[in-house]
Design a protein around this motif. Structure first.
Motif, PDB file in Angstrom:
ATOM      1  N   VAL A 277      -3.986 -14.244   9.466  1.00 30.88           N
ATOM      2  CA  VAL A 277      -4.452 -12.935   9.013  1.00 30.88           C
ATOM      3  C   VAL A 277      -3.264 -12.066   8.615  1.00 30.88           C
ATOM      4  O   VAL A 277      -3.284 -11.390   7.576  1.00 30.88           O
ATOM      5  N   GLU A 278      -2.218 -12.101   9.422  1.00 33.90           N
ATOM      6  CA  GLU A 278      -1.017 -11.317   9.108  1.00 33.90           C
ATOM      7  C   GLU A 278      -0.423 -11.732   7.771  1.00 33.90           C
ATOM      8  O   GLU A 278      -0.061 -10.889   6.931  1.00 33.90           O
ATOM      9  N   ALA A 279      -0.316 -13.032   7.530  1.00 38.90           N
ATOM     10  CA  ALA A 279       0.264 -13.528   6.277  1.00 38.90           C
ATOM     11  C   ALA A 279      -0.576 -13.109   5.073  1.00 38.90           C
ATOM     12  O   ALA A 279      -0.041 -12.744   4.014  1.00 38.90           O
ATOM     13  N   ILE A 280      -1.886 -13.156   5.224  1.00 44.11           N
ATOM     14  CA  ILE A 280      -2.777 -12.743   4.139  1.00 44.11           C
ATOM     15  C   ILE A 280      -2.615 -11.255   3.854  1.00 44.11           C
ATOM     16  O   ILE A 280      -2.529 -10.828   2.691  1.00 44.11           O
ATOM     17  N   MET A 281      -2.577 -10.453   4.902  1.00 43.37           N
ATOM     18  CA  MET A 281      -2.410  -9.012   4.722  1.00 43.37           C
ATOM     19  C   MET A 281      -1.070  -8.672   4.087  1.00 43.37           C
ATOM     20  O   MET A 281      -0.974  -7.757   3.256  1.00 43.37           O
ATOM     21  N   LEU A 282      -0.024  -9.394   4.467  1.00 44.35           N
ATOM     22  CA  LEU A 282       1.297  -9.151   3.876  1.00 44.35           C
ATOM     23  C   LEU A 282       1.298  -9.468   2.391  1.00 44.35           C
ATOM     24  O   LEU A 282       1.839  -8.709   1.570  1.00 44.35           O
ATOM     25  N   ALA A 283       0.705 -10.618   2.015  1.00 46.14           N
ATOM     26  CA  ALA A 283       0.660 -10.994   0.604  1.00 46.14           C
ATOM     27  C   ALA A 283      -0.158  -9.989  -0.200  1.00 46.14           C
ATOM     28  O   ALA A 283       0.211  -9.624  -1.331  1.00 46.14           O
ATOM     29  N   TYR A 284      -1.258  -9.544   0.384  1.00 47.30           N
ATOM     30  CA  TYR A 284      -2.093  -8.533  -0.284  1.00 47.30           C
ATOM     31  C   TYR A 284      -1.314  -7.233  -0.459  1.00 47.30           C
ATOM     32  O   TYR A 284      -1.324  -6.629  -1.543  1.00 47.30           O
ATOM     33  N   ALA A 285      -0.624  -6.812   0.590  1.00 51.88           N
ATOM     34  CA  ALA A 285       0.154  -5.571   0.516  1.00 51.88           C
ATOM     35  C   ALA A 285       1.261  -5.671  -0.534  1.00 51.88           C
ATOM     36  O   ALA A 285       1.482  -4.738  -1.314  1.00 51.88           O
ATOM     37  N   GLN A 286       1.962  -6.790  -0.549  1.00 53.15           N
ATOM     38  CA  GLN A 286       3.017  -6.971  -1.544  1.00 53.15           C
ATOM     39  C   GLN A 286       2.461  -6.910  -2.962  1.00 53.15           C
ATOM     40  O   GLN A 286       3.053  -6.291  -3.855  1.00 53.15           O
ATOM     41  N   ALA A 287       1.312  -7.545  -3.167  1.00 51.90           N
ATOM     42  CA  ALA A 287       0.713  -7.544  -4.500  1.00 51.90           C
ATOM     43  C   ALA A 287       0.244  -6.147  -4.900  1.00 51.90           C
ATOM     44  O   ALA A 287       0.255  -5.803  -6.090  1.00 51.90           O
ATOM     45  N   LEU A 288      -0.162  -5.336  -3.922  1.00 56.37           N
ATOM     46  CA  LEU A 288      -0.544  -3.957  -4.220  1.00 56.37           C
ATOM     47  C   LEU A 288       0.642  -3.117  -4.688  1.00 56.37           C
ATOM     48  O   LEU A 288       0.456  -2.087  -5.340  1.00 56.37           O
ATOM     49  N   LEU A 289       1.852  -3.543  -4.351  1.00 58.49           N
ATOM     50  CA  LEU A 289       3.059  -2.798  -4.729  1.00 58.49           C
ATOM     51  C   LEU A 289       3.581  -3.145  -6.116  1.00 58.49           C
ATOM     52  O   LEU A 289       4.509  -2.505  -6.609  1.00 58.49           O
ATOM     53  N   VAL A 290       3.019  -4.166  -6.762  1.00 59.21           N
ATOM     54  CA  VAL A 290       3.488  -4.561  -8.087  1.00 59.21           C
ATOM     55  C   VAL A 290       3.273  -3.408  -9.074  1.00 59.21           C
ATOM     56  O   VAL A 290       2.190  -2.820  -9.153  1.00 59.21           O
ATOM     57  N   ASP A 291       4.319  -3.100  -9.827  1.00 56.35           N
ATOM     58  CA  ASP A 291       4.233  -2.071 -10.869  1.00 56.35           C
ATOM     59  C   ASP A 291       3.491  -2.674 -12.067  1.00 56.35           C
ATOM     60  O   ASP A 291       4.086  -3.341 -12.911  1.00 56.35           O
ATOM     61  N   ARG A 292       2.198  -2.460 -12.124  1.00 53.18           N
ATOM     62  CA  ARG A 292       1.367  -3.152 -13.117  1.00 53.18           C
ATOM     63  C   ARG A 292       1.638  -2.667 -14.544  1.00 53.18           C
ATOM     64  O   ARG A 292       1.590  -3.456 -15.490  1.00 53.18           O
TER      65      ARG A 292
END
Length: 424
Positions: free
Chosen positions: A339-354
């Motif tokens: 769960v932690e790894a999934i949340m981290l990947a999701y959080a990192q992807a939310l930070l992408v400057d789209r």
């Protein structure tokens, strides 16, 4: 076993000063901090009932003690996880391993832990003691219509269990296939499977979905009747608007570009959800993010881009579930890590400057596009994910608290050292 709220609060109070220092340093560089935080709080990952006990291989299984002996104890274990991380708010049941004896009491117990019921899972890859026909040579693809009817009826029964519990979806994974050339007529196997799935589809309530899961190999090592995303998409398109493809991260041939598969399925409106795990050699069912964390991030990058393009809700419009099994770890620690790894990947992807990424793509600026993605991936978002947990009422460090409370030891005292979880 319950984890009292005050114990979580006491632990957080002791760890908060260090956490705040790390968070303040990170927040300075996040322009949409509050928006990201809310999305992290809302994001929930379902826990499969079969992952709460020790997994195994074809050669052995080594139970760790204190495993759940009943559906009630499985719900209690997911409740433990959710109390710690506040991101595991649903359980996914597997039938016939998890048939409720009393629907209302099971629903009440789940509600006490803040849990809902995610997708129901059928089982036509094993022979059960009371079934009439064997699935040795397949279930929905079988040459014998009576075997196919038995498999269809089982899936309809699973839907009925789900209706009683408040689930809204059915996941169908078939081990059907062949081990040797010439064993199977591929076209007939596909058509028979489609006809069987159509009968199941006809039994779906109006507000339900059916997820067609695919797998490249195992237990059949020459062909699989739903062997890849293309075959799953064929079934989903032929079945109708309530049918979707389900992506299991381990169910691909080595080096498959899963992020591209995800993007195209989203574009077609046929991505139903995910089974999260990780693999090194094949379908290894390892802890999510333990082998290929960058791939997990890239998958979430495509998910966010595709979902935002379709104005989808990140938390509710797709099904998110772990599908892992471990032979040497404490299963609950393994699930907390996933769960932690999934949340981290999701959080990192939310930070992408789209906007910047889109501009770089349109300018064919390959290096710039890579830098944008890797800048987000290399950001240590652990304080951000921990803050989301803190605000939701979870623990700043779930595994650390789990160990300090000796949860596994307490479960062994309560349930015994020789218990083996029902199911696999």
């Amino acid at each position: 076993m319950n984890i009292e709220k005050y114990k979580i609060e006491e632990y957080n109070q002791q760890a908060k000063a260090k956490h705040v220092r790390k968070l303040e340093s990170l927040v300075e560089d996040i322009n949409n901090y509050h928006e990201v935080l809310e999305k992290l709080i809302d994001f929930q990952i379902a826990i499969p009932s079969w992952a709460l006990g020790s997994g195994g291989t074809r050669f052995g299984r080594f139970p760790g003690g204190g495993e759940p002996r009943s559906l009630e104890e499985k719900i209690e274990d997911v409740g433990l996880l959710h109390a710690l991380n506040q991101s595991s708010g649903a359980i996914s049941l597997h039938i016939p391993w998890d048939v409720p004896k009393n629907y209302q009491s099971i629903k009440t117990l789940a509600a006490q832990y803040g849990l809902g019921f995610d997708a129901m899972n059928s089982n036509t890859f094993q022979d059960q003691p009371d079934q009439t026909f064997s699935y040795k040579f397949g279930s929905m693809q079988h040459v014998d219509a009576a075997v196919r009817k038995q498999a269809v009826q089982h899936n309809i029964e699973v839907i009925q269990h789900g209706i009683e519990l408040g689930s809204k979806s059915l996941t169908v994974w078939l081990s059907d296939g062949s081990c040797f050339p010439g064993q199977l007529n591929f076209r007939k196997a596909f058509q028979r499977t489609l006809e069987s799935l159509q009968e199941v589809y006809a039994a779906l309530p109006a507000d339900w979905k059916i997820f067609v899961e695919y797998k490249a190999f195992e237990p059949n090592f020459y062909s699989t009747t739903v062997g890849d995303w293309g075959q799953s998409l064929l079934y989903a398109n032929k079945l109708g608007p309530k049918a979707y493809t389900l992506v299991d991260l381990g169910h691909h041939l080595p080096n498959a570009n899963i992020e591209q598969i995800v993007s195209l399925l989203l574009m077609e409106g046929k991505l139903g959800g995910f089974h999260f795990n990780d693999s090194k050699y094949g379908d290894d069912d390892l802890t999510a993010g333990s082998i290929k964390p960058y791939q997990l991030f890239l998958i979430f990058n495509e998910l966010i881009e595709g979902m935002d393009a379709r104005k989808m809700n990140h938390a509710t419009d797709l099904g998110w579930m772990i599908d892992a099994s471990h032979n040497v770890k404490d299963p609950l620690e393994d699930l907390l890590q996933s769960v932690e790894a999934i949340m981290l990947a999701y959080a990192q992807a939310l930070l992408v400057d789209r906007k910047a990424l889109s501009a770089a793509q349109e300018d064919n600026d390959v290096a710039k596009a890579q830098e944008i993605l890797q800048a987000a991936f290399r950001t240590d978002v652990r304080p951000l994910v921990a803050e989301a947990r803190l605000r939701a009422g979870g623990a700043l460090n779930p595994i650390e608290l789990y160990r300090s409370l000796n949860v596994r030891g307490e479960l062994i005292k309560e349930r015994g050292s020789k218990t083996v979880a029902t199911g696999l």
